[in-house]
Design a protein around this motif. Sequence first.
Motif, mmCIF file in Angstrom:
data_model
loop_
_atom_site.group_PDB
_atom_site.id
_atom_site.type_symbol
_atom_site.label_atom_id
_atom_site.label_comp_id
_atom_site.label_asym_id
_atom_site.label_seq_id
_atom_site.Cartn_x
_atom_site.Cartn_y
_atom_site.Cartn_z
ATOM 1 N N GLN A 1 -0.505 9.871 -7.197
ATOM 2 C CA GLN A 1 0.256 9.297 -8.313
ATOM 3 C C GLN A 1 0.671 10.331 -9.351
ATOM 4 O OE1 GLN A 1 1.499 6.034 -8.476
ATOM 5 N NE2 GLN A 1 2.731 7.089 -10.005
ATOM 6 N N PRO A 2 -0.234 11.209 -9.795
ATOM 7 C CA PRO A 2 0.216 12.239 -10.742
ATOM 8 C C PRO A 2 1.298 13.145 -10.151
ATOM 9 C CG PRO A 2 -2.180 12.080 -10.755
ATOM 10 C CD PRO A 2 -1.689 11.239 -9.602
ATOM 11 N N ALA A 3 1.181 13.447 -8.869
ATOM 12 C CA ALA A 3 2.206 14.260 -8.210
ATOM 13 C C ALA A 3 3.532 13.511 -8.168
ATOM 14 C CB ALA A 3 1.753 14.635 -6.803
ATOM 15 N N GLU A 4 3.479 12.218 -7.868
ATOM 16 C CA GLU A 4 4.688 11.396 -7.875
ATOM 17 C C GLU A 4 5.337 11.380 -9.250
ATOM 18 O OE1 GLU A 4 4.386 7.428 -6.413
ATOM 19 O OE2 GLU A 4 3.029 8.058 -4.832
ATOM 20 N N PHE B 1 4.707 18.634 -4.882
ATOM 21 C CA PHE B 1 5.372 18.386 -3.603
ATOM 22 C C PHE B 1 4.367 18.510 -2.461
ATOM 23 C CE2 PHE B 1 7.751 19.615 0.162
ATOM 24 C CZ PHE B 1 8.822 18.734 0.148
ATOM 25 N N HIS B 2 3.565 19.566 -2.483
ATOM 26 C CA HIS B 2 2.582 19.760 -1.417
ATOM 27 C C HIS B 2 1.441 18.742 -1.494
ATOM 28 C CE1 HIS B 2 4.493 23.096 0.516
ATOM 29 N NE2 HIS B 2 4.679 23.668 -0.658
ATOM 30 N N THR B 3 1.124 18.285 -2.689
ATOM 31 C CA THR B 3 0.127 17.226 -2.829
ATOM 32 C C THR B 3 0.598 15.959 -2.116
ATOM 33 O OG1 THR B 3 -0.710 18.097 -4.919
ATOM 34 C CG2 THR B 3 -1.101 15.745 -4.481
ATOM 35 N N LEU B 4 1.869 15.587 -2.323
ATOM 36 C CA LEU B 4 2.403 14.406 -1.646
ATOM 37 C C LEU B 4 2.496 14.619 -0.149
ATOM 38 C CD1 LEU B 4 5.194 12.949 -3.939
ATOM 39 C CD2 LEU B 4 2.994 11.965 -3.343
ATOM 40 N N PRO C 1 7.049 4.925 1.321
ATOM 41 C CA PRO C 1 6.463 6.184 0.920
ATOM 42 C C PRO C 1 7.494 7.119 0.339
ATOM 43 C CG PRO C 1 5.892 5.651 3.177
ATOM 44 C CD PRO C 1 6.870 4.640 2.694
ATOM 45 N N SER C 2 7.027 8.018 -0.458
ATOM 46 C CA SER C 2 7.943 8.924 -1.091
ATOM 47 C C SER C 2 7.543 10.348 -0.870
ATOM 48 C CB SER C 2 7.944 8.706 -2.576
ATOM 49 O OG SER C 2 7.380 7.534 -2.934
ATOM 50 N N SER C 3 8.573 11.144 -0.957
ATOM 51 C CA SER C 3 8.298 12.540 -0.883
ATOM 52 C C SER C 3 9.369 13.242 -1.651
ATOM 53 C CB SER C 3 8.342 12.995 0.544
ATOM 54 O OG SER C 3 9.616 12.717 1.054
ATOM 55 N N ALA C 4 9.030 13.593 -2.819
ATOM 56 C CA ALA C 4 10.030 14.228 -3.635
ATOM 57 C C ALA C 4 9.308 15.168 -4.541
ATOM 58 C CB ALA C 4 10.762 13.191 -4.447
ATOM 59 N N ALA C 5 10.042 15.672 -5.515
ATOM 60 C CA ALA C 5 9.401 16.635 -6.371
ATOM 61 C C ALA C 5 9.785 16.431 -7.810
ATOM 62 C CB ALA C 5 9.792 18.019 -5.926
ATOM 63 N N THR C 6 8.784 16.547 -8.686
ATOM 64 C CA THR C 6 9.005 16.444 -10.109
ATOM 65 C C THR C 6 7.981 17.279 -10.821
ATOM 66 O OG1 THR C 6 8.215 14.271 -9.600
ATOM 67 C CG2 THR C 6 10.023 14.401 -11.138
ATOM 68 N N SER C 7 8.305 17.655 -12.024
ATOM 69 C CA SER C 7 7.366 18.461 -12.784
ATOM 70 C C SER C 7 7.542 18.202 -14.253
ATOM 71 C CB SER C 7 7.600 19.949 -12.490
ATOM 72 O OG SER C 7 6.860 20.734 -13.371
ATOM 73 N N SER C 8 6.450 18.299 -14.967
ATOM 74 C CA SER C 8 6.542 18.157 -16.405
ATOM 75 C C SER C 8 6.931 19.480 -17.047
ATOM 76 C CB SER C 8 5.203 17.658 -16.962
ATOM 77 O OG SER C 8 4.171 18.536 -16.581
ATOM 78 N N ALA C 9 7.063 20.500 -16.248
ATOM 79 C CA ALA C 9 7.517 21.791 -16.758
ATOM 80 C C ALA C 9 8.975 21.698 -17.154
ATOM 81 C CB ALA C 9 7.343 22.865 -15.690
ATOM 82 N N ALA C 10 9.419 22.651 -17.942
ATOM 83 C CA ALA C 10 10.810 22.642 -18.376
ATOM 84 C C ALA C 10 11.733 22.715 -17.169
ATOM 85 C CB ALA C 10 11.071 23.832 -19.294
ATOM 86 N N PRO C 11 12.816 21.950 -17.173
ATOM 87 C CA PRO C 11 13.727 21.950 -16.049
ATOM 88 C C PRO C 11 14.298 23.340 -15.819
ATOM 89 C CG PRO C 11 14.293 20.211 -17.607
ATOM 90 C CD PRO C 11 13.214 21.036 -18.218
ATOM 91 N N ALA D 1 0.837 -1.200 0.000
ATOM 92 C CA ALA D 1 0.000 0.000 0.000
ATOM 93 C C ALA D 1 0.869 1.247 0.000
ATOM 94 C CB ALA D 1 -0.923 -0.003 1.220
ATOM 95 N N LEU D 2 1.895 1.243 0.806
ATOM 96 C CA LEU D 2 2.799 2.384 0.848
ATOM 97 C C LEU D 2 3.536 2.521 -0.467
ATOM 98 C CD1 LEU D 2 4.297 2.054 4.423
ATOM 99 C CD2 LEU D 2 2.709 3.789 3.615
ATOM 100 N N ALA D 3 3.963 1.416 -1.013
ATOM 101 C CA ALA D 3 4.699 1.451 -2.275
ATOM 102 C C ALA D 3 3.836 2.035 -3.380
ATOM 103 C CB ALA D 3 5.160 0.049 -2.649
ATOM 104 N N ALA D 4 2.591 1.643 -3.409
ATOM 105 C CA ALA D 4 1.694 2.137 -4.446
ATOM 106 C C ALA D 4 1.496 3.641 -4.332
ATOM 107 C CB ALA D 4 0.345 1.429 -4.343
ATOM 108 N N LEU D 5 1.550 4.148 -3.127
ATOM 109 C CA LEU D 5 1.321 5.579 -2.961
ATOM 110 C C LEU D 5 2.516 6.391 -3.383
ATOM 111 C CD1 LEU D 5 -0.462 7.877 -2.069
ATOM 112 C CD2 LEU D 5 0.441 7.594 0.230
ATOM 113 N N SER D 6 3.744 5.995 -3.009
ATOM 114 C CA SER D 6 4.786 6.963 -3.252
ATOM 115 C C SER D 6 6.228 6.500 -3.247
ATOM 116 C CB SER D 6 4.631 8.062 -2.246
ATOM 117 O OG SER D 6 4.632 7.518 -0.963
#
Length: 167
Positions: free
Chosen positions: A144-147, A104-107, A32-42, A6-11
């Motif tokens: 998931q989309p935030a991850e 990041f804040h979503t996660l 669980p994860s807590s990191a940050a990513t974006s589809s915006a340009a790096p 369950a934790l793995a599936a979340l993050s």
Amino acid sequence: MRLRPALAALSATALLGLAACGGSDDSAAPAPSSAATSSAAPSSSATPEGDSEAQAFCTESEAALAELQGQLEAATPDQLSTLLPQLVSTLDTLQPPADITAPFHTLRDAYDQLAQVASANDLTTPEGQAAFQQATSDLSSTAQPAEDEISSWTDANCAGTSSSPTG
């Protein structure tokens, strides 16, 4: 234990992405994860200052999350009610770049909700585990989309941040 999947599936990807910015093994650890990513340009392609901000965040995140990652991976159900609030507190100390602030804040919020469920239930019982898994399932649609954004951002911005293996 049924809680680990369950934790793995979340993050898993998000926490691992930040905790091992220098080269992650996303699929290896169910935590669980807590990191940050974006589809915006790096931001690294925008200005040297953006690159500096991204690298600082990668380094800071790696240092802050590496120990918790290991603890969460090895956690027993009864330890989650203590570790998840620690994770939320650690996330609260990090300042993500603008590119990944929203995911990041979503996660962070998803982990906070899981921490509340873990604290309100006895996770050593089938009923408590079922409640935790239900919360994880409910949160995964927003987490998931935030991850995914966090994972993409760390791949683009954090590669090579770590000069030594973390552990």
